[in-house]
Write an enzyme that holds these catalytic residues in place. Sequence first.
Site, PDB file in Angstrom:
ATOM      1  N   CYS A 159       0.844  -1.206   0.000  1.00  0.00           N
ATOM      2  CA  CYS A 159       0.000   0.000   0.000  1.00  0.00           C
ATOM      3  C   CYS A 159       0.878   1.254   0.000  1.00  0.00           C
ATOM      4  CB  CYS A 159      -0.984  -0.026   1.170  1.00  0.00           C
ATOM      5  SG  CYS A 159      -2.340   1.144   0.938  1.00  0.00           S
ATOM      6  N   HIS A 173      -3.661  -5.038   0.372  1.00  0.00           N
ATOM      7  CA  HIS A 173      -3.168  -5.442   1.692  1.00  0.00           C
ATOM      8  C   HIS A 173      -3.222  -6.965   1.848  1.00  0.00           C
ATOM      9  CE1 HIS A 173      -2.540  -1.665   3.961  1.00  0.00           C
ATOM     10  NE2 HIS A 173      -3.427  -1.165   3.118  1.00  0.00           N
ATOM     11  N   GLU A 208      -1.632  -8.841   3.836  1.00  0.00           N
ATOM     12  CA  GLU A 208      -1.549  -9.273   5.242  1.00  0.00           C
ATOM     13  C   GLU A 208      -2.922  -9.381   5.888  1.00  0.00           C
ATOM     14  OE1 GLU A 208      -1.127  -6.254   4.228  1.00  0.00           O
ATOM     15  OE2 GLU A 208      -1.967  -4.885   5.742  1.00  0.00           O
TER      16      GLU A 208
END
Length: 245
Positions: free
Chosen positions: A113, A219, A221
């Site tokens: 990001c 994202h 994660e």
Amino acid sequence: MRKPKIAVVCHRGEIPGPNRVLPDSIGTTYISAIVKAGGLPFLIPLDYPLEDLSVIRESFDGLLLTGGGDVETRRYNGIEHPSVSGVWPVRDEIETRLYRTAIETGWPVFGICRGVQIMNVAAGGKLYSDISDQVPTHRFIHPQPVGTPRDKLVHSVKIEPGTLLHRIIGKDSIPVNSFHHQAVSIPGEGMVISAVSEDGIIEALENPAHPFVLGVQWHPECMQQYDDQMKLFRAFTEACGQRSS
Ligand code: MN
């Protein structure tokens, strides 16, 4: 083989009110993703002395640049916009210097990001400071509203054949989440586009002159239940491990 040690530059929170001490911190999902992928995470505070950055390079096997506030607009001669927020020039500076160190020395870097954005700016590229105002052809709400589940799949990205990203994921397209109001407009020196959204926003960059210099605009994660997303952390950790063995 010992586990690769990965430096993670912190995010600085903004806490309102007088007499508050600002914390440097990192979202726990970044940490759990690195650990699941076999790496050991270490946090780097933003006020780490710049003259001693070489110690970070020598001590860790790779660099993770995470999400957070916006890059200072004037750093890339961008268009000032009222939506720009969370700017911490000290973070821009430490991440820019670490990225340049990585390029000079072949250190693996993974950006997420804001991470791909600061990588691009550090490479001399430019950003849209606000997609909704500056990209009339956008069709998706890239900045999902506050409170949206972090694993909500919002749009897909087309992955360019022949890129590192394509070799990692092994697919031409994957669905992703989207929590960004800015995006890469002009790739910096050495950067090639490795993924684009269906509405034409650049969603990933890489530098093919290096073993592992990759940034994604989504994202991963926050989507650890999807193996395609964990492939990114495993590939990054493996690249770091090749330097640590
Ligand atoms: Mn997006």
